[in-house]
Write an enzyme that holds these catalytic residues in place. Structure first.
Site, PDB file in Angstrom:
ATOM      1  CB  CYS B  86      -0.958  -0.056   1.190  1.00  0.00           C
ATOM      2  SG  CYS B  86      -2.316   1.104   1.076  1.00  0.00           S
ATOM      3  CG  HIS B 203      -3.517  -3.591   3.400  1.00  0.00           C
ATOM      4  ND1 HIS B 203      -2.529  -2.915   4.064  1.00  0.00           N
ATOM      5  CD2 HIS B 203      -4.209  -2.658   2.715  1.00  0.00           C
ATOM      6  CE1 HIS B 203      -2.620  -1.620   3.800  1.00  0.00           C
ATOM      7  NE2 HIS B 203      -3.629  -1.430   2.979  1.00  0.00           N
ATOM      8  CD  GLU B 205      -0.972  -5.502   6.008  1.00  0.00           C
ATOM      9  OE1 GLU B 205      -0.627  -6.063   4.952  1.00  0.00           O
ATOM     10  OE2 GLU B 205      -1.424  -4.335   6.038  1.00  0.00           O
TER      11      GLU B 205
END
Lengths: 728, 233
Positions: B86, B203, B205
């Site tokens: 990002c 993302h 994560e």
């Protein structure tokens, strides 16, 4: 008296209040003093009209550690050595004037209230009200507000996990923007806002002080206004990046034992934060406005004391520890000014260098007058309440499909995905149930637990019956949490009303609060914090009385959480809480299909409690596969939403509707939840309903691609989903 | 083997990356403050999401001048693995470590939603655990994620296999309908010519546990771990 009425208006003080100040001081106040009194005695800061009524709300409970008004936000114990810090706050008036910045700084303000107390902010919610979007100005306000919340909140890295958006004519030009923030802290590690002992040093941290937001509290939030253009400078401009740095720096500072107190600067800027923190400690203060870093030259002491520049914090430290503060801040490229010291004499002394520009007792500044008025039930209310459904033709079976589609695409019911997809709702890696459900669910790291969060209000019900409406706001919020499998533990309220100096508005406020108190007592949910926003009117027309309830609940075991969608073919669907006999008054159906806002909503709090207890136990025991609150649009909308969310149909047979069709299908009787259970769990849910005396009616079986209920409804799920998605 | 997570003022995915890499997968990880210059402890650098320096001026435009970036560039030039997620992707483009730029989304709105990614090339250190064509469910959250590069650059990247992820349907079809931001060629993630620097807008994560809606993101960290162990052992 030499002071003009115009000058008094500027600071929103009455002639009587001014005379009282003169009498107490034994002289006329200076310009700076007058500005300070105006701000601190404003409704926004001083709760002149609302304080006596707020006492009606129950605020005690075994989990409550900090109640309303004690600190910047309320605190409840959630077990495992952790506490939740929570508050909701309005930014209605600034958002009406400059929607993007108004909403953005609303988020900034509420977030500061949470980390000021030493809690890490972990969730944002917002409750919004606008006029109909067909109107260009309303559309502008709507886009601006949503953009402001996204622009500020996303930059902070705090997930925006839920909320509500409602449209009605009365909010045209006067939108409601209520922002809620929730934080988590270790028990026993909270920071206080009070200034502590004499000699402690006041440091101003964060942004420099500018001319923005002067008279925000007194001028904007505490009286009605019409002209918009010239008020724009009273709205502050936000810098979310700076706020993010402040969050991290302050959460580092609260760990230090030489930091004695912390207070954010919000409404009325330095004036309120300095005076409130020394007032709580029964002390005085001596400060110098020349020590305050400014954005521009030539600012007067008056402007410095009343500026509402954002992203500033007052940090109170033990004398001699100033450099330690600066060392922590330096890591974050932040600065701090030493602006004054706590004193023992109880006086607020404000200097500009050598010159004293204000010297008044702190106790006088911090004790605004309180007005307990006598509300009066307005005549128009009798008239709207006396409306009878019999004056309307009932629906025919052939009209039901079309009616359901119309309701699903009504902006109040339709999907809000186009809004919440603009907010980051997943950052921090705790979001278990995302927006679009009855409640948002966050996991609590290191435990099996979850937190469930919701925001609810219903201005239309409160307009038609303020007492029942207030009770419904609380009951519905609790019901939403229960549907997720949570036990409600605390609420925070934002009370949005018109001008309290008017009899009917005061009546609405009093009755709403009474209703809320009744529901809080019955459901045993304490109020731990809140905010009041009055004078919400444009051109003399008040908004609907709109108390908004933010509520948090605890899910004991996250594995046993529950969601709305129907899950598996063959599951049995029931309505818990009884079929509709609550009439059609105040319903979305009546408003959308007949353009009427009439009738008298009602709530049976005993029934509500039975239903919620039954549902919660069923979820906690793993009996229920889905649960959804039956609210706006009634039973049909609730089952349609379960179908849409699950992408699966429902077939209902042997439905027998005795009374009116419109009431049975679209009436908004309270205390009802649509649940689905596996076929082998039917007996268990029946036993539970019996145990709690909660009515349980069979609706049908999950399966297929359409919602079909005898001759009344037969619609493909896909078609309903389309209608529901194109609403706004 | 240690992951280093770079923290700029305004970064907010640092904690989430640490959580996924360390708490969930058990790999060693540490934070790198933007004023640090010694990166010798680390085997893979992660530039996480957020709004570094408020993303004022242009996303990533200020962060690229951060002191740590000189060391990040050297680390990459020496073949070290660097992942930008990002805002991290935006910074790597601004720093010239990756080709192209990230424009504001074509609809000019922030977008936080689930997206599906098709793994286009698994012959790189970041995706060896994926099969080519595998669909991963990974959410996005950005305002400036609209990938753009000049025609010639794009042709070269396609030819070199530098497109790592494309937005797609749940079944892997790459169509305009499933492009959430207007990115050219539905590009969601790329690598540099050397194959050691990857940037992606979604993302990973955030999808590290079933509780959070899936764990497809772990494939990336696990691939990196495999690669680093293969290399060091």
């Amino acid at each position: 008296m030499t002071i003009s009425t115009a000058e008094l208006n500027k600071v929103a003080l009455s002639r009587e209040e001014y005379d009282f100040i003169v009498q107490k001081l034994g002289r006329e106040p200076t310009e700076v003093e007058l500005g300070m009194f105006g701000s601190l005695w404003s409704e926004h800061c001083g709760y002149k009209y609302s304080a006596p009524l707020l006492k009606l709300l129950p605020s005690r409970g075994e989990r409550v550690l900090v109640g309303p008004g004690e600190e910047n936000a309320g605190v409840v114990d959630i077990g495992d050595g952790q506490v939740v810090v929570m508050k909701i706050e309005s930014h209605n008036h600034p958002s009406a004037i400059e929607p993007y910045q108004g909403a953005a700084t609303g988020v900034g303000g509420i977030v500061r209230d949470i980390f000021t107390m030493g809690a890490r902010p972990v969730a944002l919610l917002n409750s919004l009200r606008f006029g109909p979007l067909e109107n260009e100005h309303n559309r502008y306000l709507f886009n601006g507000v949503v953009g402001g919340i996204a622009g500020y909140g996303n930059c902070l890295g705090i997930p925006d996990v839920g909320g509500e958006i409602v449209f009605a004519n009365c909010y045209s030009g006067n939108p409601l923007v209520n922002a809620l923030c929730l934080g988590i802290a270790e028990k026993g590690k909270l920071m206080k806002s009070q200034a502590g002992a004499a000699g402690n040093v006041l440091m101003l941290v964060g942004a420099d002080t500018g001319r923005d937001g002067i008279h925000g509290a007194s001028g904007l939030a505490s009286r009605t206004f019409d002209g918009e253009q010239e008020l724009r400078p009273t709205v502050q401009v936000g810098n979310p990046f700076l706020e993010k740095l402040l969050i991290e720096a302050c959460l580092e500072l609260v760990q230090a034992d030489w930091v004695m107190g912390m207070q954010d600067l919000g409404a009325a800027g330095l004036t309120s934060s300095v005076i409130e923190s020394v007032a709580k400690a029964d002390k005085g203060v001596d400060m110098d406005v020349l020590k305050v870093s400014r954005r521009e030259e030539g600012m007067t002491p008056y402007e410095v004391m009343l500026s509402e520049s954002q992203e500033r914090m007052l940090v109170i430290v033990r004398e001699g520890c100033e450099d330690r503060v600066k060392a922590v801040l330096e890591r974050w490229d932040l600065c701090a000014d030493v602006i004054g010291q706590v004193t023992d004499d109880g006086l607020a002394v404000i200097r500009e260098g050598e010159k004293v520009v204000a010297s008044v007792p702190v106790s006088l500044l911090s004790s605004p007058p309180r007005y307990r008025r006598q509300g009066k039930k307005p005549l128009w209310l009798e008239e709207v309440q006396s409306w009878e459904a019999s004056s309307l033709l009932d629906l025919t079976a052939r009209q039901c499909n079309e009616t359901l589609l119309r309701l699903l695409s009504s902006p109040n019911i339709a999907s809000k995905e186009t809004v919440y997809r603009q907010y980051d709702h997943q950052v921090m890696n705790n979001s278990v149930v995302l927006p679009g459900e009855d409640a948002a669910v966050l996991r609590v790291r290191g435990t099996e637990k979850g937190l469930s969060l919701t925001c609810d209000g219903n201005g239309r019900y409160c307009y038609l019956d303020p007492c029942a409406g207030g009770a419904i706001a609380v009951a519905e919020a609790a019901r939403n949490l229960v549907c997720s499998g949570a036990c409600p533990v605390a609420l925070t309220d934002c009370l949005n009303f018109g001008n309290p100096e008017k009899d009917d508005v005061y009546y609405q406020m009093e009755e709403c609060i009474k209703g809320m108190a009744q529901a809080c007592d019955m459901l045993q949910i304490p109020v731990i914090s809140g905010n009041v926003s009055l004078y919400n009117e444009t051109r003399g027309e008040a908004i609907y009385p709109t108390p908004v309830v933010g509520m948090v609940g605890v899910i004991r075991d996250l594995k046993r959480r529950c969601t709305m969608p129907f899950k598996d073919e063959g599951d049995r669907v029931f309505l818990l809480g009884g079929e509709g006999d609550g009439g059609i008054g105040g319903s979305e159906y009546l408003a959308v299909m007949h353009g009427l806002v009439k009738g008298k909503p009602s709530i049976d709090l005993d029934r509500e409690k039975q239903v919620q207890q039954c549902c919660l136990e069923a979820i906690e025991r793993g009996i229920v596969k889905s649960a959804h609150d039956c609210a706006d649009g009634g039973l049909m909308v609730a089952v349609a939403e379960c179908c849409i969310a699950g992408g699966i149909g429902l077939g209902g047979k042997e439905w027998c509707i005795d009374g009116r069709l419109d009431v049975a299908l679209f009436g908004e009787q309270q205390g009802r939840i649509v649940i689905s259970v596996a076929p082998d769990a039917v007996t268990k849910v029946e036993e539970l309903a019996y145990k709690y005396h909660a009515p349980l009616d069979y609706l049908g079986q999950v399966g297929g691609e359409q919602l079909s209920l005898e001759e009344y409804i037969c619609l493909p799920v896909e078609e309903m989903a389309k209608a529901w998605r194109r609403g706004i | 083997m240690k992951f280093g997570i770079v923290v700029f003022p305004g970064t907010w995915s640092d904690g989430d990356c640490y959580y996924a890499i360390h708490n969930v997968l058990g790999y060693e990880a540490g934070y790198i403050w933007h004023k640090e210059t010694d990166l010798s402890d680390y085997d893979c650098l992660v530039l996480p999401g957020g709004f570094s320096y408020g993303d004022y001026l242009r996303a990533g435009a200020i962060a690229r001048f951060s002191r740590v970036m000189v060391s990040v560039e050297r680390f990459a030039q020496n073949g070290g693995l660097v992942v930008g997620i990002c805002n991290g992707f935006q910074i790597l483009c601004e720093a010239g470590l990756l080709p192209g730029v990230l424009l504001p989304n074509d609809h000019l709105q922030y977008r936080c939603q689930g997206t599906y990614l098709r793994a286009e090339n698994n012959a790189v250190p970041f995706t060896s655990r994926c099969s080519t064509g595998q669909v991963l469910k990974v959410p996005i959250s950005h305002y400036e994620g609209n990938y753009f590069a000049e025609d010639a650059v794009l042709r070269e990247m396609e030819a070199n296999g530098q497109i790592i992820f494309r937005y797609c349907s749940p079944h892997g079809e790459v169509t305009e309908k499933f492009n959430p931001n207007g990115s050219l060629h539905n590009i969601a993630g790329i690598i540099n010519n050397g194959g050691n620097v990857m940037g992606m807008m979604p993302h990973p994560e955030r999808v590290c546990e079933a509780l959070l809606g899936g764990d497809d993101g772990n494939l990336i960290w696990e691939s990196i771990n495999d690669y680093l162990h293969g290399r060091t052992e």
